[in-house]
Design a protein around this motif. Structure first.
Motif, PDB file in Angstrom:
ATOM      1  N   HIS A 187      45.167  37.917 112.155  1.00 48.23           N
ATOM      2  CA  HIS A 187      44.829  37.873 110.727  1.00 48.23           C
ATOM      3  C   HIS A 187      44.407  39.278 110.305  1.00 48.23           C
ATOM      4  CE1 HIS A 187      43.581  36.397 106.884  1.00 48.23           C
ATOM      5  NE2 HIS A 187      42.315  36.696 107.080  1.00 48.23           N
ATOM      6  N   PRO A 188      44.840  39.748 109.134  1.00 42.83           N
ATOM      7  CA  PRO A 188      44.568  41.141 108.760  1.00 42.83           C
ATOM      8  C   PRO A 188      43.144  41.457 108.329  1.00 42.83           C
ATOM      9  CG  PRO A 188      45.876  40.062 107.066  1.00 42.83           C
ATOM     10  CD  PRO A 188      45.812  39.120 108.228  1.00 42.83           C
ATOM     11  N   HIS A 189      42.291  40.430 108.149  1.00 45.02           N
ATOM     12  CA  HIS A 189      40.899  40.730 107.786  1.00 45.02           C
ATOM     13  C   HIS A 189      39.991  39.590 108.234  1.00 45.02           C
ATOM     14  CE1 HIS A 189      42.835  38.805 104.320  1.00 45.02           C
ATOM     15  NE2 HIS A 189      43.481  39.923 104.119  1.00 45.02           N
ATOM     16  N   PRO A 248      54.289  30.742 109.904  1.00 45.14           N
ATOM     17  CA  PRO A 248      54.270  31.260 108.531  1.00 45.14           C
ATOM     18  C   PRO A 248      55.215  30.542 107.576  1.00 45.14           C
ATOM     19  CG  PRO A 248      55.262  32.849 110.039  1.00 45.14           C
ATOM     20  CD  PRO A 248      54.633  31.785 110.884  1.00 45.14           C
ATOM     21  N   SER A 249      56.182  29.797 108.093  1.00 44.04           N
ATOM     22  CA  SER A 249      57.071  29.039 107.202  1.00 44.04           C
ATOM     23  C   SER A 249      56.328  27.901 106.518  1.00 44.04           C
ATOM     24  CB  SER A 249      58.270  28.486 107.979  1.00 44.04           C
ATOM     25  OG  SER A 249      57.879  27.471 108.878  1.00 44.04           O
ATOM     26  N   ALA A 250      55.113  27.575 106.978  1.00 46.57           N
ATOM     27  CA  ALA A 250      54.312  26.523 106.350  1.00 46.57           C
ATOM     28  C   ALA A 250      53.810  26.940 104.970  1.00 46.57           C
ATOM     29  CB  ALA A 250      53.134  26.154 107.246  1.00 46.57           C
ATOM     30  N   GLY A 251      53.818  28.244 104.678  1.00 45.42           N
ATOM     31  CA  GLY A 251      53.415  28.721 103.361  1.00 45.42           C
ATOM     32  C   GLY A 251      51.924  28.978 103.250  1.00 45.42           C
ATOM     33  N   CYS A 252      51.553  29.639 102.148  1.00 49.13           N
ATOM     34  CA  CYS A 252      50.170  30.048 101.937  1.00 49.13           C
ATOM     35  C   CYS A 252      49.885  30.073 100.444  1.00 49.13           C
ATOM     36  CB  CYS A 252      49.944  31.428 102.533  1.00 49.13           C
ATOM     37  SG  CYS A 252      50.990  32.721 101.810  1.00 49.13           S
ATOM     38  N   PRO A 253      48.627  30.169 100.040  1.00 50.78           N
ATOM     39  CA  PRO A 253      48.298  30.293  98.615  1.00 50.78           C
ATOM     40  C   PRO A 253      48.929  31.549  98.013  1.00 50.78           C
ATOM     41  CG  PRO A 253      46.353  29.709  99.889  1.00 50.78           C
ATOM     42  CD  PRO A 253      47.410  30.056 100.881  1.00 50.78           C
ATOM     43  N   SER A 254      49.138  31.520  96.708  1.00 47.23           N
ATOM     44  CA  SER A 254      49.838  32.620  96.037  1.00 47.23           C
ATOM     45  C   SER A 254      49.060  33.925  96.062  1.00 47.23           C
ATOM     46  CB  SER A 254      50.150  32.230  94.586  1.00 47.23           C
ATOM     47  OG  SER A 254      48.948  31.990  93.866  1.00 47.23           O
ATOM     48  N   PHE A 255      47.729  33.859  96.268  1.00 49.28           N
ATOM     49  CA  PHE A 255      46.939  35.091  96.271  1.00 49.28           C
ATOM     50  C   PHE A 255      47.041  35.853  97.592  1.00 49.28           C
ATOM     51  CE2 PHE A 255      43.947  31.515  97.043  1.00 49.28           C
ATOM     52  CZ  PHE A 255      43.553  31.821  98.345  1.00 49.28           C
ATOM     53  N   VAL A 256      47.692  35.274  98.600  1.00 48.17           N
ATOM     54  CA  VAL A 256      47.921  35.978  99.865  1.00 48.17           C
ATOM     55  C   VAL A 256      49.158  36.859  99.692  1.00 48.17           C
ATOM     56  CG1 VAL A 256      48.416  35.749 102.330  1.00 48.17           C
ATOM     57  CG2 VAL A 256      46.885  34.115 101.203  1.00 48.17           C
ATOM     58  N   PRO A 259      52.441  41.046 103.759  1.00 50.79           N
ATOM     59  CA  PRO A 259      53.652  40.541 104.412  1.00 50.79           C
ATOM     60  C   PRO A 259      53.312  39.850 105.729  1.00 50.79           C
ATOM     61  CG  PRO A 259      53.514  42.931 104.608  1.00 50.79           C
ATOM     62  CD  PRO A 259      52.445  42.525 103.655  1.00 50.79           C
ATOM     63  N   ALA A 260      53.968  38.743 105.990  1.00 47.98           N
ATOM     64  CA  ALA A 260      53.713  37.977 107.210  1.00 47.98           C
ATOM     65  C   ALA A 260      54.631  38.424 108.340  1.00 47.98           C
ATOM     66  CB  ALA A 260      53.904  36.489 106.945  1.00 47.98           C
ATOM     67  N   GLY A 261      54.138  38.270 109.561  1.00 48.74           N
ATOM     68  CA  GLY A 261      54.957  38.499 110.740  1.00 48.74           C
ATOM     69  C   GLY A 261      55.527  37.186 111.251  1.00 48.74           C
ATOM     70  N   ASP A 262      56.177  37.228 112.394  1.00 50.62           N
ATOM     71  CA  ASP A 262      56.710  36.000 112.992  1.00 50.62           C
ATOM     72  C   ASP A 262      56.520  36.001 114.506  1.00 50.62           C
ATOM     73  OD1 ASP A 262      58.544  37.920 113.763  1.00 50.62           O
ATOM     74  OD2 ASP A 262      60.314  36.841 113.035  1.00 50.62           O
ATOM     75  N   GLY A 263      55.591  36.810 114.978  1.00 51.27           N
ATOM     76  CA  GLY A 263      55.386  36.940 116.410  1.00 51.27           C
ATOM     77  C   GLY A 263      54.988  35.656 117.095  1.00 51.27           C
ATOM     78  N   ILE A 264      54.186  34.835 116.425  1.00 54.70           N
ATOM     79  CA  ILE A 264      53.704  33.608 117.063  1.00 54.70           C
ATOM     80  C   ILE A 264      54.818  32.571 117.178  1.00 54.70           C
ATOM     81  CG2 ILE A 264      52.890  32.339 115.006  1.00 54.70           C
ATOM     82  CD1 ILE A 264      50.271  31.827 116.744  1.00 54.70           C
TER      83      ILE A 264
END
Length: 291
Positions: A187-189, A248-256, A259-264
Motif C-alpha cells: 500500500h502506498p501510504h 486490483p480488478s475488484a475495484g476501489c473508491p473513485s478517490f483512489v 496507479p495499481a500494480g498486479d504483483g499479487i
C-alpha cells in the motif's frame, strides 16, 4: 463455531471503503474449518449506522454473543461514539478478541479512544509516533496525504515483511521456505503502530520497510490475554485485508488515484501468505494454540 464480526466505522457509502470491499476476507474466514473438519467461524459483516448516535451493535458489543471483532477504522476521526468505544473496551475485558486496523495520517483515528489497543496506533494529530524524526512524509508522491504514510508499494502489489523478536504464533507459516509469514499486500501510504508503554502484554511482531526511504516501520502489534482483557492485534493498514489489495480488478473508491500494480496476482505465494496470516489471527485470538 466462533462468532466473528467484520465491522467498518462508516455508513455504507458505495464510493468509500464500506464493508462490501472486504468481501473476500469474509468469504475466506467463512470457509475455514477446525481440526474436526467443522466450520470454525460464523461471520457477520456490516457497516455502522449513522454516526450521529451510538451504533446499536457496537455500543452493545459486550452483551452480544460475538467472540471476535475485526474493526476496519475507515473514518476520518468520528467513526466511533464514546458509547461504542466503551462497549468495545468492555468486550475485550470480558475476553473478546480484537483485530483493529486503520490507514494513513488521521484515517481511523476514532480508535484512539479504545482502551489498550487504541494506544498502539499512531496518527498525524493524535498519539503521534514518539520519535519526532519520524513525524515526516515518507511517500512524497501523494502530496495530499501527510505522515504517517509509509510507502510499501503500489496497491495491487505485495511487500516483503519481517518477523520481529521471537516468532509469534500469528507469524508462523509451515508452507513458507522460512517457516514464517513473508508477504502481505502493499500500500502506498500505510499507518504505523507500536507497543504501548506500560502494557507488557503487547509487543511488535511484524515490520515492513519503505520502498521509498528504506525506513523500517511497525506493521503489527500483538496483545496477549492479560488483566487488560482478551487477545488483540493492532494492524498498520486495512489495505492488508481489502479486496482491492488482494486483487486490483475488484475495484476501489473513485478517490483512489494512484496507479495499481498486479504483483499479487502474478505471484500467487504473496496472496497465499496473506491468507495464512489471516487464518493465524482468527484462530489465535480465541485459542491457546493454533490448530
Amino acid at each position: 463455531m466462533l462468532n466473528l464480526l467484520l465491522q467498518t466505522t462508516i455508513e455504507g457509502d458505495p464510493d468509500d471503503w464500506n464493508i462490501a470491499r472486504f468481501s473476500r476476507l469474509g468469504s475466506f474466514l467463512s470457509q475455514l474449518h477446525d481440526d474436526d473438519g467443522r466450520p470454525a467461524f460464523r461471520v457477520t459483516a456490516r457497516d455502522r449506522t449513522p454516526r450521529a448516535a451510538p451504533d446499536p451493535v457496537l455500543s452493545n458489543l459486550d452483551e452480544s454473543d460475538f467472540d471476535q471483532l475485526w474493526l476496519f477504522a475507515v473514518d476520518t476521526g468520528d467513526g466511533l461514539t464514546p458509547e461504542d468505544c466503551a462497549s468495545i473496551s468492555r468486550f475485550r475485558r470480558r475476553g473478546g478478541g480484537l483485530m483493529v486496523t486503520r490507514d494513513h495520517m488521521d484515517l481511523g483515528s476514532s480508535i484512539c479512544n479504545l482502551s489498550g489497543v487504541g494506544a498502539a496506533h499512531h496518527f498525524h494529530s493524535r498519539n503521534c509516533e514518539p520519535d519526532a524524526g519520524r513525524q515526516c512524509v515518507d511517500n512524497p508522491f501523494s502530496s495530499h496525504i501527510s505522515w504517517p504514510n509509509y510507502h510499501s508499494g503500489a496497491n495491487g502489489d505485495y511487500q516483503r515483511i519481517r518477523s520481529v523478536g521471537s516468532i509469534h504464533p500469528v507469524m508462523r507459516d509451515r508452507r513458507s521456505a522460512t517457516g514464517v509469514i513473508q508477504y502481505l499486500p502493499a500500500h502506498p501510504h500505510e499507518g504505523t503502530v507500536s507497543a504501548p508503554p506500560g502494557d507488557s502484554s503487547g509487543r511488535v511482531v511484524m515490520e515492513g520497510q519503505s520502498s521509498v526511504s528504506g525506513r523500517r516501520y511497525n506493521i503489527a502489534v500483538a496483545f496477549e490475554h492479560s488483566e487488560h482483557g482478551g487477545r488483540a492485534i493492532a494492524q498498520s493498514t486495512f489495505h492488508h485485508f481489502a479486496d482491492y489489495n488482494w486483487d486490483p480488478s475488484a475495484g476501489c473508491p473513485s478517490f483512489v488515484t494512484e496507479p495499481a500494480g498486479d504483483g499479487i496476482v502474478r505471484f500467487s505465494e504473496a496472496l497465499r501468505s496473506t491468507k495464512q496470516y489471516v487464518r493465524n489471527i482468527a484462530f489465535w485470538l480465541n485459542a491457546e494454540q493454533l490448530p
